[in-house]
Design an enzyme around this catalytic site. Structure first.
Site, mmCIF file in Angstrom:
data_model
loop_
_atom_site.group_PDB
_atom_site.id
_atom_site.type_symbol
_atom_site.label_atom_id
_atom_site.label_comp_id
_atom_site.label_asym_id
_atom_site.label_seq_id
_atom_site.Cartn_x
_atom_site.Cartn_y
_atom_site.Cartn_z
ATOM 1 N N LYS A 1 -23.079 39.623 -27.229
ATOM 2 C CA LYS A 1 -24.516 39.347 -27.123
ATOM 3 C C LYS A 1 -25.222 40.390 -26.249
ATOM 4 C CE LYS A 1 -28.429 37.032 -27.385
ATOM 5 N NZ LYS A 1 -29.079 37.109 -26.111
ATOM 6 N N GLU B 1 -30.994 46.056 -29.312
ATOM 7 C CA GLU B 1 -32.358 45.556 -29.510
ATOM 8 C C GLU B 1 -33.376 46.330 -28.673
ATOM 9 O OE1 GLU B 1 -32.694 41.193 -28.921
ATOM 10 O OE2 GLU B 1 -34.375 41.701 -27.620
#
Lengths: 295, 295, 295, 295
Positions: free
Chosen positions: A164, A171
């Site tokens: 993550k 991102e």
């Protein structure tokens, strides 16, 4: 299945809804009694009964140790704790070991999807032993998106949060890429007034079509030149940890770090480094400096 | 409609196919007679007849001026030339002006979609006067993807190629973002052997889901650790032009430039700059240097 | 003054020489008995006698805790330990506290100067309480360069190593600056064969004249195009710590991090990230990849 | 020698003084008659007499072509024009060719030294044919610093300005290096209040001692935390040209470009890119944006 959820904020509350809609029995606990299904952690554990219990933590990172301190004595050997928060991956191993001393299993679960997750499902990255992951699979199956993908067992303790973290690092840089492109188009006379239409068109057929691009288009539909938004961007930790992990493993991450630094800069009233640049230019070239009070 | 296409390579040939499948009459010309529909530019223009003619150029950037030199005398006032190649946007204005001297209209059209375009459609970014764009709309409608988006009139002369250039600049940085994330995951013991599965899972529900991510997953399915591919990346011009345009407009593009520089570095046998770093370290600290012959 | 030095390698040995030349009495200890003045830490402490003892540690970072474990019981309240190694600044506070439990004082001292320090003096950045620093001042005065500057009391525990860390972070980026400039000049036909002369000329009158520039000129005098040196650069920790400290304090450091990442890249046989770039380009554009075996 | 100088601003005027102090005969021309030695370009050329004339241009880049248009007809074959301004190197070749059509020689001369040059001398980087450079050597010898270095014949036409451009590119990154280090030290509690002392100490014995460091120390002596200066930095062209030249030759320059981009950012009231980052974060995560009006 039956599970407890500790922390019923924006994320935890939505996950409770999605799990119940999927047929699971959820006993939530939150300090805010108005949204809580139980009066205390002990009450939550009681309601879960005597079988193997699964407790999903969805609390702020700083609160996890306090919650575990209270929760651990309430659990018994064989129970499972899942940390679904934005925890730094390096903390998972030690927590798993601490819980293992009481025979309690631990999984770390990185969760992506934000406010869209309740309806579209949450992408899940899970770390921990395969047999424990297997036990909790029905929960993950309900939380994940409807598509073929969106769930992965990423490795042992810490692997879920590590995956993550890297997701978020990527991102940061992907967002920075679009943001730089938008600034460039906005600055160019050649395409004046066509910028929102250009981004909208890119949603089909281009190499850079993506979900973030769709969100960007939504943002431009609400405010076509973003004149109402200030250029101020927070960072939530994962970007920093990604760069630190990269440094630790001698992996060059120039794009991710540049995205992180751009956010840092966006939060400065005035750049100290640029004060020094101005001061040095003044010293060697007699270049004028701008007084701070002009701001 | 009826149109000529000059240049029937991988892109031009596929576009001819897609246009014909869409009901248009296409007369192609290519130096390679085996794939050409006409024996010469003159023959191509002849076959297009006496009505308003539309000629789509799909030739290498370096060949455009030579083609226009031969083509212009064959055309008449009111005809339309469309440059669909990877031309630098700043060349469009002067070319439009030169053709306008003969009464010939000019459009620039940035095209994205690569080898997938024939089947999925090409994203198109068009620059030029609205009425000329309007005339050619049926062609664009056929070439574009089936979805709602994928076509935009981006502004006047040069705007199509400018938009495409920025598209590619963004693409460089988005690719760099995924590439950095992949390298980081590959380097981490925590997620060993799970890396392809992690990327595969990200295709649904995550913030970073995108078409490039899907292509990345395809690449990992063919070669799960990319051991067969060398870390060597070309650049095709648009990335450089994007950074140059940004510099010209004083727009900071740290992520895009870092992606460009990473490609430059990938093509160096040995980094000259790092030779100098090693040489300086040796001078001040007595740090050993590695002899070039060890390579 | 009288002091002990633990660790008589390149740095420690030269410092012993400089201190003795400055009139101090030095008892050195090193595992290598051929260069040691004492047979053990205990022997060293014995030779220092019963007055307030000062022990300067010049050992590898990994060895410090082991040395302190053995050394601490040999010392008495009021003695002073100075860590002159390349220690991470965050370790100084805890070590100072541990020693304080035995009444032993601690100073951290960042040292710059490399192999030139023995003759030209070492730049010193010292952290710790003012009165302890004051006691050791004669030592610092001898070690420092002859000029007006080169010594600073930088703050309390950790400040010396913190200042040295930032010094090295700056050094990374300054070296990168010259290295990029050199690569650029080497690549330009315009200045062919004049590159060493250009750098040599810059030593007087320019804005960028510096000691590193002088070292660079020395390196080019020995090997005018650096053809004998491989572009491979180690990093010794301080650059990484600098970026980590910057991230921790939300300070953007794009130049320092780019220098660090360039070194990381220089040590890779083949860039994993660029493999992925090549793989994605191949997927969307059919661009050829280079097989790894061509290397 | 005897020479004319066109442009008697801060740089040109000081150079006239230094040349006269060195025994040369200088006829200056400036539009401002109060500081001019001649009433017009023609008068200046007249005063230089009939022998081989040397005219040094020290005018803003935008004015050079206008000056040359007026000056060229006044000169005769064999005369020499030297451009000492901050001209882009790529313009030198065409100008040399244009003047050569009238038999006039041309040299380009990059000049470093700023306001300090009058007293300390100017570092000179000269481009052009060796025999013409030879003729002007007495001028260069007087302008250059007293030290051994500070003058170089860098190659043929354009080489002088190219070398100066790279000098400035390096300068940008070196300044950025110190500026990042200063910001980091200022941000750290550990060294509070000691920052100016730390930089002052670095002037002797460290690896990063340099003239820029001395200027930085001067700046901190005048304003110890730069509280009176705004973080706003201009750029004068050479930094941009350096990055563009690097892109043209596929040379990675991450540190120089990061320094350039930091200056761009410093001049933005609000970063457009960061508006977009904030907008996207709001879209996917419901993260609050800051309204522009809060500014």
């Amino acid at each position: 299945m039956q599970l407890g959820i500790v922390g019923l904020g924006k994320m935890g509350g939505n996950m409770r809804d999605r799990l119940r809609a999927g047929g699971h029995t959820v006993v939530g606990y939150d300090q805010n009694q108005e949204i809580s299904d139980s009066t205390s952690l002990a009450d939550m554990v009681d309601q879960l009964g005597g079988e193997q219990r699964i407790v999903w933590l969805m609390v702020p990172v700083q609160a996890i140790d306090a919650v575990l301190k209270d929760l651990t004595p309430l659990l018994k050997a064989g129970d499972i704790v899942i940390d679904g928060g934005n925890t730094r991956w390096s903390e998972d191993g030690p927590r798993a070991a601490a819980l293992a001393a009481s025979g309690i299993h631990f999984l770390d679960c990185g969760v992506s999807g934000g406010v869209w997750g309740k309806d579209l499902g949450y992408a899940l990255m899970v770390g921990g032993p395969a047999e424990v992951v297997e036990t909790c699979l029905p929960i993950f199956q309900t939380l994940k998106p409807d598509g073929e993908h969106g769930y992965v067992h990423a490795g042992d303790h810490g692997a879920g949060h590590f995956a993550k973290m890297v997701h978020n690092g990527i991102e940061y840089a992907v967002m920075q890429a679009y943001a730089e492109g938008w600034e460039l188009l906005e600055a160019a006379d050649t395409v004046t007034d066509h910028v929102p239409a250009i981004f909208e068109s890119w949603q089909d057929g281009t190499v850079i079509r993506s979900w973030l691009l769709e969100l960007l288009v939504r943002a431009l539909k609400a405010d076509d030149d973003l004149s109402e938004i200030r250029g101020y961007a927070e960072d939530s930790g994962e970007g920093r940890w990604t760069v630190e992990a990269a440094i630790d493993m001698a992996v060059p991450v120039p794009a991710i770090s540049s995205a992180l630094f751009a956010r840092f800069t966006s939060r400065q009233e005035d750049s100290p480094a640029m004060k020094m640049i101005a001061a040095m230019r003044n010293q060697f070239g007699g270049h004028a400096v701008m007084p701070e009070t002009e701001d």
